[in-house]
Write a protein that holds these residues in place. Structure first.
Motif, short mmCIF file in Angstrom:
data_model
loop_
_atom_site.label_atom_id
_atom_site.label_comp_id
_atom_site.label_asym_id
_atom_site.label_seq_id
_atom_site.Cartn_x
_atom_site.Cartn_y
_atom_site.Cartn_z
N ALA A 173 0.85 -1.19 0.00
CA ALA A 173 0.00 0.00 0.00
C ALA A 173 0.89 1.24 0.00
O ALA A 173 2.09 1.15 0.28
CB ALA A 173 -0.91 -0.01 1.23
N PRO A 174 0.36 2.43 -0.29
CA PRO A 174 1.18 3.64 -0.29
C PRO A 174 1.77 3.91 1.08
O PRO A 174 1.18 3.58 2.12
CB PRO A 174 0.18 4.74 -0.70
N GLU A 175 2.94 4.54 1.10
CA GLU A 175 3.58 4.91 2.36
C GLU A 175 2.94 6.17 2.93
O GLU A 175 2.21 6.88 2.26
CB GLU A 175 5.07 5.17 2.13
N GLY A 176 3.24 6.44 4.21
CA GLY A 176 2.88 7.72 4.81
C GLY A 176 1.62 7.72 5.63
O GLY A 176 1.19 8.78 6.10
N PHE A 177 1.00 6.57 5.86
CA PHE A 177 -0.21 6.52 6.68
C PHE A 177 0.11 5.88 8.02
O PHE A 177 1.06 5.12 8.17
CB PHE A 177 -1.32 5.76 5.95
N THR A 178 -0.75 6.17 9.01
CA THR A 178 -0.49 5.68 10.36
C THR A 178 -0.98 4.26 10.59
O THR A 178 -0.51 3.59 11.50
CB THR A 178 -1.15 6.60 11.39
N ALA A 179 -1.92 3.79 9.80
CA ALA A 179 -2.45 2.44 10.00
C ALA A 179 -2.98 1.90 8.68
O ALA A 179 -3.38 2.65 7.78
CB ALA A 179 -3.56 2.43 11.06
N TYR A 180 -2.94 0.56 8.59
CA TYR A 180 -3.41 -0.14 7.39
C TYR A 180 -4.30 -1.30 7.83
O TYR A 180 -4.03 -1.96 8.84
CB TYR A 180 -2.23 -0.69 6.59
N ALA A 181 -5.37 -1.53 7.09
CA ALA A 181 -6.27 -2.65 7.38
C ALA A 181 -6.58 -3.37 6.07
O ALA A 181 -7.27 -2.84 5.20
CB ALA A 181 -7.56 -2.16 8.04
N VAL A 233 -7.18 -2.81 0.68
CA VAL A 233 -6.70 -2.20 1.93
C VAL A 233 -7.38 -0.86 2.12
O VAL A 233 -7.75 -0.19 1.15
CB VAL A 233 -5.16 -2.03 1.90
N THR A 234 -7.61 -0.50 3.39
CA THR A 234 -7.97 0.86 3.76
C THR A 234 -6.84 1.44 4.56
O THR A 234 -6.16 0.73 5.30
CB THR A 234 -9.27 0.91 4.59
N VAL A 235 -6.61 2.75 4.40
CA VAL A 235 -5.52 3.42 5.11
C VAL A 235 -6.11 4.45 6.06
O VAL A 235 -7.20 4.98 5.84
CB VAL A 235 -4.54 4.09 4.12
N THR A 236 -5.38 4.69 7.15
CA THR A 236 -5.83 5.61 8.19
C THR A 236 -4.74 6.64 8.45
O THR A 236 -3.56 6.29 8.53
CB THR A 236 -6.16 4.85 9.48
N GLN A 237 -5.15 7.90 8.55
CA GLN A 237 -4.25 8.98 8.92
C GLN A 237 -4.95 9.81 9.98
O GLN A 237 -5.96 10.44 9.72
CB GLN A 237 -3.90 9.85 7.71
N GLY A 238 -4.42 9.77 11.20
CA GLY A 238 -5.10 10.46 12.29
C GLY A 238 -6.45 9.82 12.55
O GLY A 238 -6.55 8.63 12.82
N ALA A 239 -7.52 10.64 12.45
CA ALA A 239 -8.87 10.13 12.69
C ALA A 239 -9.57 9.72 11.41
O ALA A 239 -10.74 9.37 11.44
CB ALA A 239 -9.70 11.19 13.42
#
Length: 840
Positions: free
Chosen positions: A442-450, A470-476
């Motif tokens: 997945a792309p770099e730079g996110f805080t969480a991956y699911a 995949v879904t990515v999370t950044q902050g909230a």
């Protein structure tokens, strides 16, 4: 269950029915015989018939609305009493209502507290507190739990306290609680009736309605209703089939049956002096109809500052004026507060946004609106939580001063909603060879991956077919799922079989050709890449084949090649006398360090028992085609005479041939008397012994006092064959020897835990005997995590430098937990599977 109370403490705005406008103080519905008159009094009952008379219509059911002046009543709490007179009959009991009078409208203190109670009043200040924002006007919405109340009817009462410390009268509402809170269900039907209840389900259906827990609908009442006063009752039915209680409203039908009674005009006047009907200030722009619901601008130019009254009445098309309804308002002359400071706020994805404002002073409060002009107050307070938003939305906030009743201009506040872009994976689709793996990133730079398969790292190792997103999370904020990476599994070739072009036991530099199946590309264990290889050295040889799709097979079963050299001429060990008498025999033994034996009389064991005269030689080797030169001969002669002078005969004891089996590093304890016999029954057991007290491999072998054979292999791990020589004599001095063959068998043992902390104890997964069990050294070890994902694999695991020490194939530390292992062997050994525990 929760009861939600929405209390608004300020002036009242009403939508009035046709031809009826009044200040409602008392509304009474009485069922009796014939009601002919009514009277009221304040505070003290002057006696029946002595109170102030009220003009009312007569009838068995009377509903009336009258305006009652309170001029002259003292400041503070007062009561009003009302009773009616029947004919025939007398006066009814009076009914009272309490109310409170202040000196002026401006001396009302700010509301500072509120409380509520159920059913029984615990006394002022002893109810359950409700948080409020201080002010002359207070709006609050509060959830009120009813979980402690039993089923049935109850009432909820709410009262407020002013800044002067005085509590007001409480206002009560009744409600009903079913026995089970969970039985609430959607409303699916509604019905109404006029005056008389026909029974549940027998009323006039109201259609259509939208099913739901809350239902809004508009129903037309039939014009056939007779003139006069009536009441309308409405009830609804739930999805579980239960009807609710009905709710009623009174109404009046005029004698006109056409539209001539529609409202056609309206007028108003200020103050307490009525200029009489038709002489008030005309309201322009009235839209005729049975009901007027309109907003009008009413000029107040010339009115002095302070409390004022306005009276309002309407006229129908027939020329009939309604009674007047009076409302109190205040004319203000003030400077509005400065507008508030309200920074924008944002959030990711749909949801509520918290907006805040500042700038108010003292008792000033904040009012939140949906737009710059919408009069509806959404919320009162410094911090406003918006509804769930899916797009960026702008709200407005002002500062209201309850002391001067002035409000600032409104400040626009933007609630920004940010939705993360859909992530893009490093692959769209791929063909994956069976048994292989691929990394999806997945792309770099996110805080969480699911990931769709439950993993939470930026990259995942995939070994199975499927669609991976995949879904990515950044902050909230969490994005929508990526487009899937489609992994298609390609079948790999079947495990190849190696064909040998001759014997694999080579002698003195001979060679053998090993061949793989045709039609593939090849990789042999010795690094060669041709279909055929020519082998001249000892070793185990395997091959992997690859098809045109680039998919490689599993490693073939190993073919063992042994390169032998011709042994030197062996010697023969003699046990007994080579000159035979009677039926005696002599034992001849070749060296035990070989696999193949060939005696001159055709026997193929390491040792033979000779009973006939002749010349005996032996050849030894490790392959039938690579035997040594013949040994020097041993000549055996026979006297042809009995062995005892008296002419009797004596035969040596007999040791039966047997093979014993023991596990790796095991211990043999075998009863030798079961394999010994003698025709003369004259065995001398004191002579029972193991030649040299050891086996051919050097393991200690002894005979104990109970004639049990004891062989100890502790500390000597191996599998394969071993041998010892047993000797016993009889009392006549004749002896016999026999070989006892021993098979050492066993399998590998997997230790089920590892703790790779560098202390030298259990730092890697230990597979005992993997270097001992025949064929086990050629292996493949695979480790999976609890989701079945491959995390580590290696070939020819050896407990030395090719081990699993808690690291993945990429060298990353794996977390503590339970892992699944699979061990495959190239020979005929069965695969092993099981679980190990990794502790850090």
């Amino acid at each position: 269950m929760f009861l939600s109370a929405n209390i608004v403490c300020h002036g009242i705005r009403q939508v009035l029915p046709a031809a009826t406008i009044a200040l409602l103080l008392v509304s009474v519905t009485v069922s009796a015989q014939v009601i002919t008159s009514a009277e009221y009094f304040f505070n003290t009952d002057p006696g029946q018939g002595n109170a102030t008379a009220l003009s009312i219509p007569s009838g068995s059911d009377v509903t009336f609305t009258r305006t009652v002046s309170t001029t002259g009543l003292p400041q503070g709490f007062n009561v009003i009493g009302l009773r009616v007179k029947e004919s025939p009959g007398g006066w009814s009991l009076f009914e009272t209502r309490g109310f409170y009078i202040t000196e002026t409208a401006l001396d009302v203190p700010n509301i500072t507290a509120a409380e509520y109670f159920f059913d029984s009043d615990p006394g002022q200040g002893n109810g359950i507190a409700i948080p409020v924002t201080t002010g002359s006007t207070v709006n609050f919405v509060v959830p009120i739990p009813t979980t402690t109340l039993g089923g049935g009817f109850h009432f909820l009462a709410i009262r407020t306290k002013g800044a002067n410390g005085r509590w007001g009268l409480f206002e009560a509402r009744s409600f009903y609680i079913s026995e089970i809170a969970a039985d609430a269900s959607d409303i699916v039907a509604a019905e109404y009736f006029i005056d008389n209840d026909p029974g549940i389900g027998n009323g006039q259906p109201i259609t259509p309605i939208t099913t739901g827990s809350t239902v809004n609908f508009v129903a037309d009442i039939p014009s056939s209703t007779t003139p006069g006063f009536h009441f309308l009752a409405i009830r609804v039915k739930r999805a579980d089939g239960k009807w609710g209680l009905f709710e009623t409203r009174g109404f009046f039908v005029s004698t006109d049956s056409d539209s001539s009674a529609d409202l056609a005009a309206a007028e108003y006047y200020f103050g307490d002096t009525d200029p009489e009907e038709g002489n008030g200030i005309v309201v322009n722009g009235v839209i005729p109809g049975p009901t007027i619901v309109q907003d009008f601008d009413l000029p107040i130019t010339g009115l002095p500052e302070g409390p004022q009254t306005i009276s309002f009445r309407v006229r129908d098309a027939a020329g009939t004026w309604s009674t007047s309804e009076q409302q109190v308002f205040t004319v203000l002359n003030c400077i509005p507060p400065d507008p508030p400071i309200a920074p924008a706020a944002e959030r990711c994805d749909e949801g509520a946004v918290i907006l805040t404002a500042s700038g108010a002073t003292g008792t000033q409060v904040y009012r939140w609106y949906a737009s710059a002009t919408d009069p509806t107050i959404l919320f009162t307070g410094a911090s406003f939580t918006t509804p769930v938003l899916s797009t960026t939305t702008t709200y407005h906030v002002s500062i209201f001063d309850p002391g001067t009743l002035c409000e600032s201009t409104r400040t626009a506040v933007t609630a920004t909603v940010i939705i993360l872009p859909q992530p893009v994976l490093n692959i769209n689709s791929v063909n994956l060879c069976e048994g292989s793996s691929i990394v999806i990133s997945a792309p770099e730079g996110f805080t969480a991956y699911a990931w769709s398969n439950g993993e939470t790292t930026r990259e995942i190792l995939v070994t199975a077919a499927g669609n991976y997103s995949v879904t990515v999370t950044q902050g909230a904020c969490t994005s929508i799922a990526s487009a899937p990476a489609v992994v298609t599994l390609i079948t790999r070739p079947a495990k190849p079989v190696i064909t040998a072009g001759g014997t694999t036991n080579l002698c003195d530099g001979a060679t053998v050709t090993l061949s793989a199946p045709d039609g593939f590309t090849y990789l042999w264990s010795n690094g060669e890449t041709t279909r055929d290889i020519i082998v001249s050295t000892s070793g185990t040889y395997t091959v992997t084949i690859t098809n045109t799709n680039g998919c490689a097979s599993a490693v073939s079963d190993a073919v063992a090649v042994t390169a032998n050299t011709t042994p030197s001429k062996p010697g023969i060990e003699i046990f007994g006398n080579t000159t035979l008498c009677g039926t005696n025999t002599v034992a001849l033994l070749a060296p035990l360090s070989f696999i193949n034996y060939l005696w001159s009389d055709g026997q193929t064991t390491a040792g033979i028992t000779v009973s006939a005269p002749g010349s005996y030689t032996v050849q030894v080797g490790n392959a039938p085609n690579c035997l040594s030169p013949p040994s020097d001969p041993v000549t055996v002669i026979s006297t042809g005479q009995p062995c005892v002078p008296t002419g009797g005969s004596n035969t040596p004891p007999v040791v039966a041939s047997t093979t014993l089996t023991v596990g790796i590093e095991g211990h043999i304890n075998f009863d030798l008397t079961t394999i010994l016999s003698d025709s003369e029954n004259n065995i001398d057991f004191a002579t029972l012994r193991v030649i040299n007290n050891q086996t051919a491999r050097g393991a200690t072998a002894t005979v104990d006092v109970a004639y049990f054979l004891n062989v100890d292999y502790t500390g000597d791990p191996f599998t394969g064959n071993d041998r010892l020589t047993l000797e016993v004599c009889d009392l006549g001095g004749l002896c016999a020897q026999q070989f006892i063959d021993i098979e050492v068998v066993g399998s590998v043992v997997v230790f089920n835990g590892l703790s790779p902390d560098g202390d030298g104890k259990n730092d890697f997964m230990f597979i005992k005997y993997i270097d001992v069990v025949e064929g086990a050294a050629q292996n493949k070890v695979t480790i999976f995590n609890r989701w079945g994902d491959l995390v580590f694999d290696i070939q020819n695991y050896n407990n030395i430098d090719r081990v699993f020490s808690g690291l993945s194939n990429k060298g990353a530390e794996l977390p503590s937990g339970t892992y699944y292992y699979k061990i495959e062997f190239t020979g005929n050994l069965q695969p092993l599977t099981g679980f190990i525990t990794l502790i850090r």
